[in-house]
Design a protein around this motif. Structure first.
Motif, PDB file in Angstrom:
ATOM      1  N   PRO A 229      -4.947  -8.941 -19.976  1.00 22.79           N
ATOM      2  CA  PRO A 229      -5.548  -8.961 -18.640  1.00 22.79           C
ATOM      3  C   PRO A 229      -5.734  -7.551 -18.109  1.00 22.79           C
ATOM      4  CG  PRO A 229      -3.217  -9.543 -18.522  1.00 22.79           C
ATOM      5  CD  PRO A 229      -3.570  -9.482 -19.988  1.00 22.79           C
ATOM      6  N   ALA A 230      -6.838  -7.335 -17.412  1.00 16.73           N
ATOM      7  CA  ALA A 230      -7.100  -6.026 -16.831  1.00 16.73           C
ATOM      8  C   ALA A 230      -6.249  -5.834 -15.581  1.00 16.73           C
ATOM      9  CB  ALA A 230      -8.577  -5.880 -16.496  1.00 16.73           C
ATOM     10  N   PHE A 231      -5.717  -4.622 -15.433  1.00 19.11           N
ATOM     11  CA  PHE A 231      -4.920  -4.266 -14.256  1.00 19.11           C
ATOM     12  C   PHE A 231      -5.374  -2.902 -13.766  1.00 19.11           C
ATOM     13  CE2 PHE A 231      -1.334  -2.078 -12.263  1.00 19.11           C
ATOM     14  CZ  PHE A 231      -0.912  -3.011 -11.329  1.00 19.11           C
ATOM     15  N   THR A 232      -5.773  -2.841 -12.486  1.00 16.63           N
ATOM     16  CA  THR A 232      -6.238  -1.580 -11.924  1.00 16.63           C
ATOM     17  C   THR A 232      -5.056  -0.731 -11.487  1.00 16.63           C
ATOM     18  OG1 THR A 232      -8.288  -2.607 -11.148  1.00 16.63           O
ATOM     19  CG2 THR A 232      -7.659  -0.514 -10.137  1.00 16.63           C
ATOM     20  N   PHE A 233      -4.949   0.470 -12.044  1.00 20.03           N
ATOM     21  CA  PHE A 233      -3.903   1.393 -11.610  1.00 20.03           C
ATOM     22  C   PHE A 233      -4.082   1.643 -10.126  1.00 20.03           C
ATOM     23  CE2 PHE A 233      -2.217   5.811 -11.231  1.00 20.03           C
ATOM     24  CZ  PHE A 233      -0.896   5.510 -11.549  1.00 20.03           C
ATOM     25  N   PRO A 234      -3.017   1.449  -9.331  1.00 18.51           N
ATOM     26  CA  PRO A 234      -3.175   1.427  -7.872  1.00 18.51           C
ATOM     27  C   PRO A 234      -3.512   2.781  -7.268  1.00 18.51           C
ATOM     28  CG  PRO A 234      -0.864   1.243  -8.482  1.00 18.51           C
ATOM     29  CD  PRO A 234      -1.643   1.134  -9.753  1.00 18.51           C
TER      30      PRO A 234
ATOM     31  N   LEU B 262       4.426  -1.790 -11.074  1.00 21.38           N
ATOM     32  CA  LEU B 262       3.568  -1.661 -12.242  1.00 21.38           C
ATOM     33  C   LEU B 262       4.035  -2.585 -13.364  1.00 21.38           C
ATOM     34  CD1 LEU B 262       3.124   2.220 -12.417  1.00 21.38           C
ATOM     35  CD2 LEU B 262       1.628   0.526 -11.342  1.00 21.38           C
ATOM     36  N   PRO B 263       3.100  -3.172 -14.105  1.00 21.23           N
ATOM     37  CA  PRO B 263       3.472  -4.009 -15.256  1.00 21.23           C
ATOM     38  C   PRO B 263       3.963  -3.151 -16.418  1.00 21.23           C
ATOM     39  CG  PRO B 263       1.094  -3.776 -15.137  1.00 21.23           C
ATOM     40  CD  PRO B 263       1.639  -3.097 -13.919  1.00 21.23           C
TER      41      PRO B 263
ATOM     42  N   ARG C 145      -7.021  -0.205 -16.009  1.00 19.68           N
ATOM     43  CA  ARG C 145      -8.278   0.300 -15.461  1.00 19.68           C
ATOM     44  C   ARG C 145      -7.978   1.488 -14.557  1.00 19.68           C
ATOM     45  NH1 ARG C 145      -9.683  -3.803 -12.880  1.00 19.68           N
ATOM     46  NH2 ARG C 145     -11.239  -4.730 -14.248  1.00 19.68           N
ATOM     47  N   ILE C 146      -8.671   2.598 -14.819  1.00 19.22           N
ATOM     48  CA  ILE C 146      -8.539   3.796 -13.990  1.00 19.22           C
ATOM     49  C   ILE C 146      -9.845   3.995 -13.240  1.00 19.22           C
ATOM     50  CG2 ILE C 146      -7.874   6.216 -13.918  1.00 19.22           C
ATOM     51  CD1 ILE C 146      -5.790   4.447 -15.281  1.00 19.22           C
ATOM     52  N   ASN C 147      -9.770   3.985 -11.908  1.00 14.86           N
ATOM     53  CA  ASN C 147     -10.953   4.160 -11.070  1.00 14.86           C
ATOM     54  C   ASN C 147     -10.859   5.459 -10.289  1.00 14.86           C
ATOM     55  OD1 ASN C 147     -12.387   1.821 -11.656  1.00 14.86           O
ATOM     56  ND2 ASN C 147     -11.345   0.626 -10.083  1.00 14.86           N
ATOM     57  N   GLY C 148     -11.974   6.147 -10.173  1.00 19.85           N
ATOM     58  CA  GLY C 148     -12.021   7.317  -9.321  1.00 19.85           C
ATOM     59  C   GLY C 148     -12.074   6.961  -7.852  1.00 19.85           C
ATOM     60  N   GLN C 149     -12.714   5.857  -7.547  1.00 14.14           N
ATOM     61  CA  GLN C 149     -12.783   5.355  -6.182  1.00 14.14           C
ATOM     62  C   GLN C 149     -12.077   4.012  -6.169  1.00 14.14           C
ATOM     63  OE1 GLN C 149     -13.942   7.112  -3.678  1.00 14.14           O
ATOM     64  NE2 GLN C 149     -14.554   8.772  -5.024  1.00 14.14           N
ATOM     65  N   PRO C 150     -10.813   3.944  -5.740  1.00 13.63           N
ATOM     66  CA  PRO C 150     -10.029   2.710  -5.844  1.00 13.63           C
ATOM     67  C   PRO C 150     -10.668   1.535  -5.120  1.00 13.63           C
ATOM     68  CG  PRO C 150      -8.639   4.582  -5.243  1.00 13.63           C
ATOM     69  CD  PRO C 150     -10.060   5.029  -5.124  1.00 13.63           C
ATOM     70  N   ASP C 151     -10.373   0.329  -5.614  1.00 13.54           N
ATOM     71  CA  ASP C 151     -10.858  -0.889  -4.958  1.00 13.54           C
ATOM     72  C   ASP C 151     -10.457  -0.921  -3.490  1.00 13.54           C
ATOM     73  OD1 ASP C 151     -10.291  -3.099  -7.810  1.00 13.54           O
ATOM     74  OD2 ASP C 151     -11.842  -1.632  -7.392  1.00 13.54           O
ATOM     75  N   ALA C 152      -9.320  -0.316  -3.172  1.00 14.28           N
ATOM     76  CA  ALA C 152      -8.821  -0.348  -1.799  1.00 14.28           C
ATOM     77  C   ALA C 152      -9.792   0.298  -0.824  1.00 14.28           C
ATOM     78  CB  ALA C 152      -7.468   0.365  -1.721  1.00 14.28           C
ATOM     79  N   VAL C 153     -10.589   1.265  -1.291  1.00 10.59           N
ATOM     80  CA  VAL C 153     -11.548   1.917  -0.407  1.00 10.59           C
ATOM     81  C   VAL C 153     -12.532   0.906   0.144  1.00 10.59           C
ATOM     82  CG1 VAL C 153     -13.428   3.574  -0.315  1.00 10.59           C
ATOM     83  CG2 VAL C 153     -11.337   4.155  -1.543  1.00 10.59           C
ATOM     84  N   VAL C 154     -13.105   0.083  -0.749  1.00  7.29           N
ATOM     85  CA  VAL C 154     -14.083  -0.914  -0.324  1.00  7.29           C
ATOM     86  C   VAL C 154     -13.416  -1.963   0.554  1.00  7.29           C
ATOM     87  CG1 VAL C 154     -15.667  -2.683  -1.112  1.00  7.29           C
ATOM     88  CG2 VAL C 154     -15.477  -0.526  -2.371  1.00  7.29           C
ATOM     89  N   TRP C 155     -12.238  -2.433   0.144  1.00  9.21           N
ATOM     90  CA  TRP C 155     -11.576  -3.507   0.882  1.00  9.21           C
ATOM     91  C   TRP C 155     -11.171  -3.054   2.272  1.00  9.21           C
ATOM     92  CZ3 TRP C 155      -6.651  -4.298   2.903  1.00  9.21           C
ATOM     93  CH2 TRP C 155      -6.372  -5.603   3.302  1.00  9.21           C
ATOM     94  N   ARG C 156     -10.571  -1.894   2.376  1.00 11.55           N
ATOM     95  CA  ARG C 156     -10.088  -1.448   3.677  1.00 11.55           C
ATOM     96  C   ARG C 156     -11.224  -1.122   4.629  1.00 11.55           C
ATOM     97  NH1 ARG C 156      -4.578   2.112   2.721  1.00 11.55           N
ATOM     98  NH2 ARG C 156      -3.429   0.454   1.688  1.00 11.55           N
TER      99      ARG C 156
ATOM    100  N   PHE D 236      -6.198   9.650 -13.264  1.00 12.12           N
ATOM    101  CA  PHE D 236      -5.722   9.612 -14.646  1.00 12.12           C
ATOM    102  C   PHE D 236      -4.462  10.462 -14.819  1.00 12.12           C
ATOM    103  CE2 PHE D 236      -5.965  11.084 -19.145  1.00 12.12           C
ATOM    104  CZ  PHE D 236      -5.763   9.845 -19.738  1.00 12.12           C
ATOM    105  N   ASP D 237      -4.402  11.609 -14.157  1.00  9.31           N
ATOM    106  CA  ASP D 237      -3.195  12.443 -14.218  1.00  9.31           C
ATOM    107  C   ASP D 237      -1.995  11.694 -13.646  1.00  9.31           C
ATOM    108  OD1 ASP D 237      -4.557  14.517 -15.392  1.00  9.31           O
ATOM    109  OD2 ASP D 237      -4.826  15.653 -13.526  1.00  9.31           O
ATOM    110  N   ARG D 238      -2.171  10.998 -12.532  1.00 11.99           N
ATOM    111  CA  ARG D 238      -1.075  10.199 -11.970  1.00 11.99           C
ATOM    112  C   ARG D 238      -0.665   9.093 -12.930  1.00 11.99           C
ATOM    113  NH1 ARG D 238      -1.238   6.905  -8.277  1.00 11.99           N
ATOM    114  NH2 ARG D 238      -3.502   6.683  -7.985  1.00 11.99           N
ATOM    115  N   PHE D 239      -1.671   8.459 -13.529  1.00 11.19           N
ATOM    116  CA  PHE D 239      -1.390   7.402 -14.503  1.00 11.19           C
ATOM    117  C   PHE D 239      -0.515   7.933 -15.639  1.00 11.19           C
ATOM    118  CE2 PHE D 239      -2.845   5.617 -18.598  1.00 11.19           C
ATOM    119  CZ  PHE D 239      -2.361   4.316 -18.474  1.00 11.19           C
ATOM    120  N   CYS D 240      -0.876   9.082 -16.170  1.00 11.78           N
ATOM    121  CA  CYS D 240      -0.098   9.661 -17.271  1.00 11.78           C
ATOM    122  C   CYS D 240       1.317  10.029 -16.835  1.00 11.78           C
ATOM    123  CB  CYS D 240      -0.814  10.893 -17.826  1.00 11.78           C
ATOM    124  SG  CYS D 240      -2.342  10.516 -18.718  1.00 11.78           S
TER     125      CYS D 240
END
Length: 338
Positions: A14-19, A27-28, A36-47, A64-68
């Motif tokens: 299953p896909a999981f968007t890095f928060p 985190l799982p 999934r690594i996004n430059g513009q998080p889903d939260a931007v659109v939702w909020r 990506f740096d935070r993810f690593c």
């Protein structure tokens, strides 16, 4: 078919968007999801929709740096590259460089998808791309690779997908999604040495959005000499679907396929007739023709020919409803273009 929903899975996970940076999310396990690594998080659109303050913008490289830093990347099997900073005017070169710089930290990576970008970020025809083969060269153990591509534009420079011929010994699955795939990309795939490839999925698209591919460009794939293990072939979403069907009627690669997919395009009775009058298809496990413009007599003829032999046939029309113009000629269209 639209791109308003993000990928739900990759590599069977299953896909999981890095928060987003400020999100408090558990985190799982690193190997339990496709990240999934996004430059513009889903939260931007939702909020913005609910009127809450927008979080500070974060470019893809920063995410990506935070993810690593926060995830044990040595256990990560699958990555999805979502929207980078501006997919209309910027290609993913920087994201590719970041991935390559981190390859020693990703020894378990087996699946990678570049460009999980939905319509609110960029229509598929406008997604900027670049030469993606350095990713395959840099990750020789990669088993699956996919890319979504259009033609972006930056200061007069067209930013389009490139795929020069290469050799990759581990790749089992290759997917290229486009509303208008250039012939040079098709030729690059066909000229590549991919001895382990089992699944090839090309969305060819239409000339209005850049496709200039002909059946001649597909010939190396139709012969299959460089694809000895190919079992699933999808040549779909094409405005020349009838011509492709006619070529496949005698193509050597068909005899060893389990799945043949000619869906999402402009397939008509002419293409179906060529398929049925060509080499036998009764060895197939599945023939996928969904989103088609076939008449009911031909649909029935396909069923009667293949289903008694145990072939699963998908003839769902979906939204492919023929329209007529002022001259009463049928207007056919592919599923994904703009």
């Amino acid at each position: 078919m639209s791109f308003y929903d993000r990928m739900e899975e990759l590599y069977g996970l299953p896909a999981f968007t890095f928060p987003a940076r400020e999100a408090a999310t558990v985190l799982p396990a690193p190997d339990a999801v496709a990240w999934r690594i996004n430059g513009q998080p889903d939260a931007v659109v939702w909020r913005s929709t609910v009127g809450e303050p927008l979080p500070e913008e974060e470019c893809w490289d920063e995410a990506f740096d935070r993810f690593c830093a926060e995830v044990d990347t040595t256990r990560v099997p699958a990555l999805i590259v979502g929207s980078w900073d501006d997919p209309l005017d910027t290609d993913p070169s920087q994201a590719i460089e970041s991935l390559l710089a981190a390859r020693d930290r990703l020894p378990a990576l087996r699946s990678l998808f570049l460009g999980d970008i939905v319509g609110e970020e960029a229509e598929i025809s406008m997604i900027s791309q670049t030469d993606v083969t350095p990713l395959l060269a840099g990750f020789p153990a990669l088993e699956e690779f996919g890319v979504r591509a259009g033609e972006g534009n930056s200061m007069g420079e067209v930013l389009r997908l490139r795929f020069p011929a290469l050799r990759h010994d581990a790749l089992r699955r290759l997917t290229v999604q486009s509303g208008g795939l250039r012939a040079d990309v098709v030729r690059g795939v066909g000229a590549s040495e991919l001895p382990a490839l089992e699944h090839l999925d090309l969305w060819l698209g239409i000339s209005e959005y850049g496709s200039d591919c002909t059946v001649a460009d597909l010939e190396p794939i139709l012969y299959g000499d460089r694809l000895p293990r190919l079992r699933h072939l999808a040549l779909r979403n094409s405005e020349i679907q009838d011509e492709i069907a006619a070529a496949l009627a005698s193509a050597p690669v068909v005899a060893r396929l389990d799945v043949l997919d000619l869906s999402m395009g402009t397939l008509s009775d002419d293409g179906a007739a060529a398929l049925l009058e060509g080499q036998p298809l009764t060895h197939l496990k599945k023939l996928d023709l969904h989103h088609n413009f076939l008449s009911e007599p031909f649909r029935q003829r396909i069923r009667e020919t293949l289903e008694p032999a145990g072939v699963e046939v998908d003839l769902d029309r979906g939204d492919a409803e023929p329209d007529a113009d002022d001259d009463d000629t049928v207007q056919r269209y592919v599923a994904v273009a703009e």
